[in-house]
Design an enzyme around this catalytic site. Sequence first.
Site, short mmCIF file in Angstrom:
data_model
loop_
_atom_site.label_atom_id
_atom_site.label_comp_id
_atom_site.label_asym_id
_atom_site.label_seq_id
_atom_site.Cartn_x
_atom_site.Cartn_y
_atom_site.Cartn_z
N LEU A 13 0.84 -1.20 0.00
CA LEU A 13 0.00 0.00 0.00
C LEU A 13 0.87 1.25 0.00
O LEU A 13 0.60 2.21 -0.73
CB LEU A 13 -0.93 0.00 1.21
CG LEU A 13 -1.71 1.30 1.44
CD1 LEU A 13 -2.55 1.65 0.23
CD2 LEU A 13 -2.58 1.19 2.68
N ARG A 59 -2.41 -10.04 12.88
CA ARG A 59 -2.87 -10.15 11.50
C ARG A 59 -3.37 -11.55 11.13
O ARG A 59 -3.70 -11.79 9.96
CB ARG A 59 -1.75 -9.74 10.54
CG ARG A 59 -0.65 -10.74 10.43
CD ARG A 59 0.61 -10.31 9.72
NE ARG A 59 0.54 -9.37 8.65
CZ ARG A 59 1.61 -8.70 8.19
NH1 ARG A 59 2.80 -8.90 8.75
NH2 ARG A 59 1.50 -7.85 7.20
N GLY A 98 19.88 0.63 2.10
CA GLY A 98 19.78 1.73 3.04
C GLY A 98 20.36 3.01 2.47
O GLY A 98 20.00 3.43 1.37
N GLY A 108 11.92 1.95 2.30
CA GLY A 108 12.08 1.10 1.13
C GLY A 108 10.85 1.08 0.24
O GLY A 108 10.95 1.05 -0.99
N ASP A 109 9.67 1.12 0.86
CA ASP A 109 8.42 1.12 0.09
C ASP A 109 8.30 2.39 -0.74
O ASP A 109 7.85 2.36 -1.89
CB ASP A 109 7.22 1.02 1.03
CG ASP A 109 7.29 -0.17 1.97
OD1 ASP A 109 7.89 -1.19 1.58
OD2 ASP A 109 6.75 -0.07 3.09
#
Length: 305
Positions: free
Chosen positions: A31, A102, A226, A255-256
């Site tokens: 997302l 979850r 990174g 990262g996303d």
Amino acid sequence: MHGFASVGECMIELSGQNDTQWHMGFAGDTLNTAWYVRALMQPDFAVDYVTAFGDDAFSNQQMAFLNENGIATDKSPIIKGARPGLYAITLTGAERSFTYWRNDSAARRLAENPAHLLKSLKNRKMIYFSGITLAIILPEHRQSFLEVINQCRAEGAQIAFDPNFRSALWPDHNLARELITQAMRSSDIALPTLPDEQALFGDADGQACAARLTALGVKEIVVKDGTDPAIVQFEGKQVLVPSVKANAIDTTGAGDSFNGGYLAARLNGIAPAEAASQAHKVAAHVVECRGALMPMQTAHDLFMR
């Protein structure tokens, strides 16, 4: 072929600065990436989030939030009696840790009906998913999920994949290696993070990671590491793309957001090395904000001028 679809899990995110006051938002690795693709594309470019939602009030809030921000959800099934997963972020300085709830997440059933999933992903210019997508869907649905991805690719969709290995989601690391390798063989663009790949596959360095993925048939590879330079490999050439200095206060979603910046640039026809440079800029701004999602308009104004 048109539009971008990201496949995975939208979770409730709890974040805060102390033990008693929490802010509720919505996030999840795929997302987060869709969010930045949406911010960095023109408004008439279709961006969809493909998952499975529950029929509870929180799921309704998730769908409303995404739709209000230009991310369509109408291709995702609504499962009666299901509900979203949840996670809480705790910070030590700028570094974050997560606690998850979850197991009953509706998104675990996103590949329950492969025919519906295939219909949801038809005629996409690009489809993106991650190793977390593979990890959280019910084990009995994983092969059918990959079959749908392969069929979409055969019909012309470009497939982008980030292994995003999270050890806690994969009790059987041999299975993780097998499924992530299968997913890589189905991918046109790979967006691995070096420490994750080292943990799962034992790659000595970024070059070894890129070589392993090339041997699997991946044509476009970006190895993130990174704040160290990213390795971009495309059409037989390898380039190091430096990161951008940032005053990080929260590395959630770094990262996303890099992935979103990179994929949006590629969808806009920007060459891989320049796309990685844009992706570093996006990630640098995101880590200077609290939470995974920079306000949509802020991201758009920063990078669409």
